[in-house]
Design an enzyme around this catalytic site. Structure first.
Site, PDB file in Angstrom:
ATOM      1  N   CYS A 594       0.818  -1.194  -0.009  1.00 51.02           N
ATOM      2  CA  CYS A 594      -0.047   0.089   0.062  1.00 51.02           C
ATOM      3  C   CYS A 594       0.873   1.340   0.053  1.00 51.02           C
ATOM      4  CB  CYS A 594      -1.107  -0.087   1.328  1.00 51.02           C
ATOM      5  SG  CYS A 594      -0.063  -0.033   2.727  1.00 51.02           S
ATOM      6  N   GLU A 629      -2.762   0.886  -4.276  1.00 52.99           N
ATOM      7  CA  GLU A 629      -2.008  -0.687  -3.720  1.00 52.99           C
ATOM      8  C   GLU A 629      -1.280  -1.032  -5.137  1.00 52.99           C
ATOM      9  OE1 GLU A 629      -2.208  -3.473  -0.343  1.00 52.99           O
ATOM     10  OE2 GLU A 629      -3.180  -1.266  -0.725  1.00 52.99           O
TER      11      GLU A 629
END
Length: 638
Positions: A594, A629
């Protein structure tokens, strides 16, 4: 005490000066101060002692000795200026009266004493004996009053400043500068009270100082009007090159940072300026608040030429709330810019060129997608105040949020209920954080120890509400399917899921491999992973409790036939983990992150250890924000 035979005339006798008035300690010349003036005098007096108090607590404050000395000197200078500027009143005489109070040699002090003695019998008795301790009473009263009032004044100033965003501003010093005129009142208050000047003076000088102080009124103390009201207090340490503080400049925005701020250049030198809230291809008017060695930061004042990609934000708090950065940016363009940021990180951080980055896989839901939020709250004067998220550009101040457009409707409904419950609770004494998570059943859970449920394709996962699990259920099927596909393309028979949590990737990929293993440091998560495997009838998955840094001590799969899935926290993998991974030498790697910046940092080590980057696929799990992400696939070089 004076003998009765020497008691002067009563206080109610006629006085030749028409402006004469009786004060609590004797005669007062000039008009009586209003209640507002008295209040201002008290608060000003309080300010100075607070300066002394703050200085005495120097390790806990930013007030320096120089600032303290400067403010005190300003106070004394203005007090003396006020005394000197007082116009002289016509002298008046009274009948000769025998008194032990002072000289009769024609000095100013003596004349004043003789003029006032027959009107000050109580004062004479109080000051006749230094051992009476009256000066101490006055002194302590002045200290107590100064402390209480000034502390309130300074706290009000500091709190009012802290509610507005002014980076690199030292509120305490700036507020003291602004409050210097009020601090000047302390010197006057000290003379009036008699405590500071009379402590070491003779009895006659004590009477003189009381008379002079009584003659000095609030209307003769001029406040500092040299500064224009529009002037701005410059934060201490502000570097005035190349722009002055709050100087407004025009900037042509041509890019976005990974923090979601617009970046442009201005002037003939092409100086870089970062402007939050601006978009590429816009001309904006910005107000500078910080100069760095290589760039400046500025607030958006006005969009002079808007971008064709600018849209109307859905949230009324956009720009103030730090949760979203791109609500004013068309979603298709958000995805394009997020992809370009991954490309730049690959080139500048990992040194990788020539690798095609796939288009960002967008979220099926642009709004109302988050299944979990954690609003924070502040407690002020035993009451819960702001309940929401961090203010844009701040690490301490919160924006009050009663509705969040990127979270689910069920959570917003529960948020209203939790806010009302929290504000009605009189027993809360400390700041805290709320937790709201929507389960797959539609229930919104607020207890972190309660079990939550999520569905991904045909699998059901159970975990504690406080534990980590992906927060955008709408995109999870695509997300998990890509990880499974990339793991299979490595040609491995076995899969190891590092940082497995409750088993999301291990169980989602289990049916495509002969055997899978998951490792997690949390014993509770490992227990849920085992239960989830049993609940979903998956028998070829095993889970080990232990640190990811010692993961391969428990793995019995042959490295040449194993692919490793890595999903670390935002800080990325530790050097110990990377070292063990390179020693294990698996056939392939699927790295999920992330935080692409730390991912690219780790990619450098992986490439040095003999792995080649084969595929990069970003996913937008967080629409309207700067976050994304990224999944990269690496294979061992032949």
């Amino acid at each position: 005490a004076l003998p009765r035979s020497r008691t002067p005339a009563p206080l109610h006798m006629e006085h030749p000066d028409p402006d004469f008035q009786h004060g609590p300690l004797g005669p007062r010349l000039g008009p009586r101060p209003t209640a507002q003036a008295r209040l201002a005098l008290g608060l000003g007096a309080l300010g100075s002692l607070s300066c002394w108090l703050v200085y005495s607590l120097a390790p806990l404050s930013t007030l320096s000795l120089a600032a303290h000395t400067r403010i005190q000197s300003m106070a004394l200078e203005r007090a003396h200026t006020g005394l000197a500027a007082r116009p002289a009143r016509p002298a008046w005489t009274s009948p000769p009266h025998e008194t032990p109070l002072g000289p009769s040699d024609g000095s100013p002090s003596g004349q004043l004493d003789r003029a006032d003695q027959h009107q000050r019998p109580r004062l004479a008795r109080l000051t006749a004996s230094p051992s009476a301790g009256t000066e101490g009473v006055f002194f302590m009263a002045a200290l107590v009053g100064t402390f209480l009032g000034g502390l309130w004044t300074l706290w009000t100033q500091v709190r009012s400043k802290s509610n507005s965003y002014a980076p690199d501003c030292t509120p305490l010093v700036v507020d003291l500068e602004a409050a210097a005129p009020a601090v000047a009142l302390l010197a006057t208050s000290g003379i009036r009270s008699g405590g500071f000047h009379s402590w070491t003076q003779s009895r006659s000088e004590v009477v003189s100082s009381f008379a002079v102080a009584d003659d000095l009124e609030m209307d003769n103390i001029e406040m500092d009007k040299d500064k224009d009201e529009d002037n701005v207090n410059v934060p201490r340490g502000f570097q005035a090159e190349p722009f002055e503080y709050h100087q407004e400049i025009e900037v042509e925005i041509d890019n976005l940072t990974n923090l979601g701020m617009g970046v442009g250049r201005t002037g003939s030198t092409g100086w870089v300026v970062m402007v939050p809230g601006s978009l590429p291809n816009e001309l904006v008017l910005a107000r500078v608040f910080r100069n760095k060695p290589n760039y400046s930061e500025a607030d958006l004042v006005k969009v002079l030429r808007p971008s064709p990609d600018r849209v109307e934000p859905r949230c009324k708090l956009f720009g103030d709330c730090g949760g979203c950065q791109y609500q004013n940016f068309a979603y298709e363009r958000q995805l394009e810019w997020k992809r370009s940021q991954v490309v730049e990180l690959l080139e500048h951080m990992a040194g990788v060129t020539g690798v095609d980055v796939a288009p960002v896989c967008g979220s099926p839901k642009e709004y109302e997608y988050r299944s979990k939020i954690t609003p924070h709250y502040k407690v002020w004067k035993k009451k819960v105040s702001d309940i929401g998220f961090l203010r844009n550009g701040s690490r301490k101040l919160y924006v009050d949020v009663d509705h969040c457009h990127i979270t689910t409707p069920n959570i917003n409904e529960k948020l209203v209920e939790q806010r009302a419950k929290l504000k009605s609770n009189k027993l809360i004494k400390k700041d805290g954080t709320l937790l709201l998570r929507e389960s797959a059943t539609g229930e919104v859970i607020t207890n972190g120890n309660q079990v939550c449920e999520e569905k991904v394709d045909d699998l059901t996962f159970r975990f504690l509400t406080r534990d980590f699990f992906q927060n955008n259920p709408s995109i999870l099927p695509k997300f998990v399917d890509h990880v499974r596909t990339q793991a299979l393309e490595a040609g491995a028979k076995y899969l190891v899921d590092a940082y497995c949590g409750s088993g999301l990737f291990a169980l989602s990929c289990a049916r495509s491999f002969e055997s899978v293993a998951g490792v997690e440091v949390s014993a509770g998560s490992i227990q849920f992973a085992k239960e989830n495997a049993e609940r979903n009838n998956i028998t070829n998955a095993v889970f080990h409790e232990g640190s990811a840094e010692t993961i391969f001590q428990e793995v019995t799969f042959p490295a040449s036939e194993t692919v490793v899935v890595i999903d670390p926290p935002r800080k990325g993998c530790s050097e110990d983990f990377i070292r063990q991974l390179l020693e294990y030498q698996p056939k392939g790697l699927v790295y999920i992150s992330c935080n692409p910046a730390t991912q690219m940092r780790d990619l450098v080590l992986l490439r040095e250890g003999g792995y080649e980057l084969s595929f990069v696929q970003p996913f937008d799990l967080f629409p309207q924000t700067r976050h994304l992400e990224c999944v990269i696939t690496c294979v061992r070089a032949s």
